[in-house]
Structure formats: structure tokens, C-alpha cells
Design an enzyme around this catalytic site. Structure first.
Site, PDB file in Angstrom:
ATOM      1  N   PRO A 114       0.878  -1.142  -0.132  1.00 40.91           N
ATOM      2  CA  PRO A 114      -0.013  -0.101  -0.086  1.00 40.91           C
ATOM      3  C   PRO A 114       0.737   1.126  -0.080  1.00 40.91           C
ATOM      4  CG  PRO A 114      -0.674  -1.247   1.818  1.00 40.91           C
ATOM      5  CD  PRO A 114       0.651  -2.065   1.252  1.00 40.91           C
ATOM      6  N   GLU A 115       0.648   2.171  -1.033  1.00 46.94           N
ATOM      7  CA  GLU A 115       1.502   3.399  -1.146  1.00 46.94           C
ATOM      8  C   GLU A 115       0.322   4.407  -0.618  1.00 46.94           C
ATOM      9  OE1 GLU A 115       4.448   3.948  -1.746  1.00 46.94           O
ATOM     10  OE2 GLU A 115       5.028   2.181  -2.925  1.00 46.94           O
ATOM     11  N   ARG A 131       1.562 -10.739   6.100  1.00 45.41           N
ATOM     12  CA  ARG A 131       3.030 -10.644   6.402  1.00 45.41           C
ATOM     13  C   ARG A 131       3.313  -9.894   7.705  1.00 45.41           C
ATOM     14  NH1 ARG A 131       6.295  -8.847   1.033  1.00 45.41           N
ATOM     15  NH2 ARG A 131       8.066  -9.703   2.340  1.00 45.41           N
ATOM     16  N   HIS A 188      -5.303 -14.687   8.590  1.00 48.30           N
ATOM     17  CA  HIS A 188      -4.655 -13.315   8.638  1.00 48.30           C
ATOM     18  C   HIS A 188      -5.374 -12.192   9.066  1.00 48.30           C
ATOM     19  CE1 HIS A 188      -1.354 -15.643   7.034  1.00 48.30           C
ATOM     20  NE2 HIS A 188      -2.032 -15.855   6.065  1.00 48.30           N
ATOM     21  N   ARG A 232      22.844  19.128  -2.004  1.00 51.42           N
ATOM     22  CA  ARG A 232      22.896  17.552  -1.671  1.00 51.42           C
ATOM     23  C   ARG A 232      23.517  16.912  -2.929  1.00 51.42           C
ATOM     24  NH1 ARG A 232      19.126  18.750   1.846  1.00 51.42           N
ATOM     25  NH2 ARG A 232      18.795  17.184   3.645  1.00 51.42           N
TER      26      ARG A 232
END
Ligand SMILES: [Zn+2]
Length: 272
Positions: free
Chosen positions: A2-3, A110, A91, A153
Site C-alpha cells: 500500500p502506497e 506478512r 490473517h 545535496r
């Protein structure tokens, strides 16, 4: 995984069903997620949800007992509403009992996700939340901000935009897509990217994430039905996952390299 758009979609999916609802009790079948679920969660009784929000990929559920649940979906987590007599799937680690018709189940094969609880007043001081950069869709993430950070940077521009201290929620897929739209080579050193290109990149990040969220919005109806998987949606991707396929703009083969240990897709012709 999931983003940010999936988490935002989840937030929008659960909010109408949770806000002002009471959580009667919580059943925990597996407390060992990424971190142990605190006892305080299993002790919740008749609390009311008074607010929900998202910070980065964390869902924050504010309760009327001055506590806030912090939920992260990890690699494989999801939330869905079920009827109490629906069979519990393997789960389904945690069940929030809402009323006689509905419960919210946390599913995570997971177990890299987490469910924590903190006093609402100090929740943003929690170590998971207190060092995060601005939200990518907020006015705080803008071209002058990123230009100032990039100037000093020497690392790759893609690594910069994926750094959660710089800006949250730009995962690998969205970083690749935004750099393609902004026509910037992912490996280009930050200090060498022009201010004009950084501005284009900030806009591209906004556009790819907004588009993904609005596509997610179309699946919200499915989200609450117990026979559907929630929230993930097939997206139109321009470079990510398209190695050796022609660039949609110039037909050059899309190249894949490893950058910061992540597969990185780009068009060597369009992205300089
Ligand atoms: Zn191209």
C-alpha cells in the site's frame, strides 16, 4: 505494498463508516505485528471515533478517551468492513466490533504493519511521526522548499524525493513516474538539477499522486463490501514496470537500473 494513494483511499473508505461510531470492543487474534499491539488496544471498551486522518502512510483514528490509534498497513495490510457472522479469514488479526451489523477487520498476511495507541495530545511527537517531512499534496511541499534542499545535496534526485524526512509518501512507483513526467534522469545529482526542473518535479509528484487517489476514489464503493478486496487499483503507468518496452513519448526502450537498492525505470532519451 500500500502506497500513499491506497492509504488515502482507505481513509476515505473507512471514514463515513467509522466517524462518530462506537467501538464496542476489540478482539486481537495475533498481537505480534511489526510491533506488539499494546494491551491498551485490547482494553478499549465503548469508545467513540471522533476523528480520522492520515499522516504519511499512517492512519490516525482519534477516540473520545483522548487516545489515538496509529495504524500502518505495512507490506500487505488492509482494513475492511464485515458482518459479525462473516467467517474470519486467515490473517484477520484484529477485529474492531462496531455494532450489531458491522465490524472492521485488520488483515495482514506478512505482519509488517502495526496498530499502536498513543495519547492524542502527543501523537505527532511519537517517534514514528515526529521526523516526517511535509505531505506531498500540501502547500508545505513546494518548489522553493525542494530547490533549497536539493542545492546542497550530492545524492541522486530520486533518492531525495523518496526520503521520508524530505517529503512523505513518494514510493518507488510514484518517484519513477514523476521523474518521467518532469523529464529528469533519476540518477542525476540533486545539486545539478535546475530550479526549473525541480519545479516541474514538484508539480509532477502532485499530479501522479492526485491521479492515483482519484482513481482509487472510483473503487470506494467496492471498498466496504466484504466480498471485495479493498483499495488497490490498476493504474496507467508510463515507465514503472515497463523494462525494454518503448517509451510512450519517443519509442526509446525503457531502461531499468538499481538505484538506492530499488528498481528504477526511465527513458534514457527523454530524461536527461
Ligand atoms: Zn522517451
Amino acid at each position: 505494498m500500500p502506497e500513499l494513494p491506497e492509504v488515502e483511499t482507505t481513509l476515505r473508505g473507512i471514514t463515513p463508516h467509522l466517524l462518530n461510531q462506537s467501538i464496542k470492543k476489540v478482539s486481537i487474534y495475533q498481537a505480534q505485528l511489526r510491533w506488539l499491539i499494546p494491551d491498551l488496544v485490547s482494553q478499549l471498551l465503548d469508545v467513540i471515533v471522533i476523528g480520522l486522518e492520515r499522516r504519511a502512510k499512517y492512519l490516525l483514528i482519534h477516540l473520545n478517551n483522548e487516545q489515538t490509534l496509529i495504524i500502518h498497513l505495512g507490506m500487505s495490510g488492509s482494513l475492511r468492513f464485515c458482518a459479525p457472522n462473516d467467517e474470519r479469514r486467515k490473517h484477520d488479526h484484529v477485529i474492531f466490533h462496531l455494532n450489531q451489523a458491522q465490524e472492521l477487520r485488520y488483515h495482514d498476511p506478512r505482519r509488517f504493519g502495526c496498530i499502536l495507541i498513543e495519547p492524542t495530545i502527543s501523537v505527532f511527537k511519537h517517534p514514528l511521526l515526529n521526523k516526517l517531512g511535509p505531505e506531498p499534496l500540501s502547500p508545505d511541499f513546494n518548489a522553493p522548499y525542494l530547490i533549497a534542499l536539493a542545492k546542497k545535496r550530492k545524492k541522486a534526485i530520486k533518492s531525495l524525493i523518496m526520503d521520508q524526512h524530505i517529503v512523505v509518501g513518494v514510493g518507488n512507483i510514484y518517484a519513477c513516474e514523476a521523474l518521467f513526467i518532469a523529464k529528469i534522469n533519476p540518477g542525476k545529482i540533486c545539486s545539478e538539477v535546475t530550479a526549473k526542473d525541480i519545479k516541474a518535479l514538484v508539480n509532477a509528484i502532485y499530479d501522479v499522486l492526485s491521479a492515483a487517489i482519484s482513481q482509487g476514489g472510483t473503487t470506494l464503493r467496492d471498498f466496504v463490501q466484504s466480498d471485495h478486496q479493498p483499495g488497490y487499483f490498476a493504474q496507467q503507468l508510463s515507465v514503472y514496470g515497463r523494462p525494454q518496452q518503448p517509451c510512450l513519448i519517443c519509442k526509446t526502450e525503457i531502461t531499468v537500473i538499481t538505484l538506492g537498492q530499488r528498481s528504477t525505470f526511465y527513458c534514457p532519451n527523454c530524461q536527461k
